[in-house]
Design an enzyme around this catalytic site. Sequence first.
Site, PDB file in Angstrom:
ATOM      1  N   ASP A 209      -9.538  -5.182  -4.748  1.00 39.92           N
ATOM      2  CA  ASP A 209      -8.911  -3.942  -4.301  1.00 39.92           C
ATOM      3  C   ASP A 209      -9.168  -2.847  -5.339  1.00 39.92           C
ATOM      4  OD1 ASP A 209      -7.283  -1.981  -3.270  1.00 39.92           O
ATOM      5  OD2 ASP A 209      -5.414  -3.093  -3.515  1.00 39.92           O
TER       6      ASP A 209
ATOM      7  N   HIS B  90      -7.709  -5.620  -0.478  1.00 34.68           N
ATOM      8  CA  HIS B  90      -6.486  -4.880  -0.171  1.00 34.68           C
ATOM      9  C   HIS B  90      -5.789  -5.464   1.063  1.00 34.68           C
ATOM     10  CE1 HIS B  90      -3.886  -1.415  -0.593  1.00 34.68           C
ATOM     11  NE2 HIS B  90      -4.104  -1.050   0.658  1.00 34.68           N
TER      12      HIS B  90
ATOM     13  N   SER C 238       0.832  -1.202   0.000  1.00 34.80           N
ATOM     14  CA  SER C 238       0.000   0.000   0.000  1.00 34.80           C
ATOM     15  C   SER C 238       0.868   1.254   0.000  1.00 34.80           C
ATOM     16  CB  SER C 238      -0.970  -0.047   1.182  1.00 34.80           C
ATOM     17  OG  SER C 238      -2.005   0.891   1.030  1.00 34.80           O
TER      18      SER C 238
END
Length: 334
Positions: free
Chosen positions: A263, A308, A171
Amino acid sequence: MASNSGFPIPPPADPSDEVVREFGPLLRIYKSGRIERPLVPPPVGPGHDAATGVDSKDVHLGAYSVRLYLPPAAAAAEGGASKKLPVVVYVHGGGFVAESAASPHYHRFLNELAAACPALCVSVEYRLAPEHPLPAGYEDCLAALKWALSAADPWVAAHGDLARVFVAGDSAGANACHHLAIHPDIRALKGAVLIHPWFWGSEAVGEEPRDPAFRAMGAGLWFFACPGTSDMDDPRMNPMAPGAPALGTLACERVLVCAAEGDFLRWRGRAYAEAVAAARGGGLGVGTEEAGGGGGGVELLETEGEGHVFYLFKPDCDKAKEMLDKIVVFINAP
């Protein structure tokens, strides 16, 4: 306030305080100025991990810290002319505003990664916004990478192979890894692993929503974490923007990008991998953990049915194990 490990823990909540700004479960800002990070569990200290046999320790380096992970393979080799281990500098995610190297999610993952490779891992505890707006976090990550490359710590000096240094992160941490790999001061990386990278931009890619309001909302946390940014096409957030440093200058031999079907950043990760492969004049290796990289040394692993950073919250699921296996193969490739 700090825990016994030296990592910060939040002050007790005041039930009468009022929330004035909130970014999902990552961050709450209260009228009193108090900052709360609801998603982050209490930190865990370093030490010996019984499940993997990995030993860890914290090294405090001024504005930032690192947590080092030494697998049992290193201890078993002591006293002999052993082959040194790859070094993986890992940057945690959390939108540059949350999470920690001492989070139990990251601590478990780094123990497992260090043991599986095996590799000497360096997990970076960088300063967070809003207390320390970007570029503070980028600066800490760069300093940590340079520190690792200097072999200033005895563990790195004794067991680290500085010809095989990787940056890896998820991320926002994957965003920081791109920043490291393209920084003009760094020219010694074997590879980069970008897991569900947090990139964005004013123009949609792939099947991203094209609605301008959605695109602005998607950049809200970026503007908060980096108040000095130009816009959502700042090269630090959109490495494919016009005027961004050429992707062909990434200082690593190979790149692995991991994406997840559920995601909303999936298409951005795929577009980044394709752009890096194109800049290197090679194809893109796409598929499961058995897939090989293209001619440009760029691979894309897309995980179906997951969201995610799923591997942090579902570490025992088959897809998390497949992703870890893929990263291990990538790090150990010639």
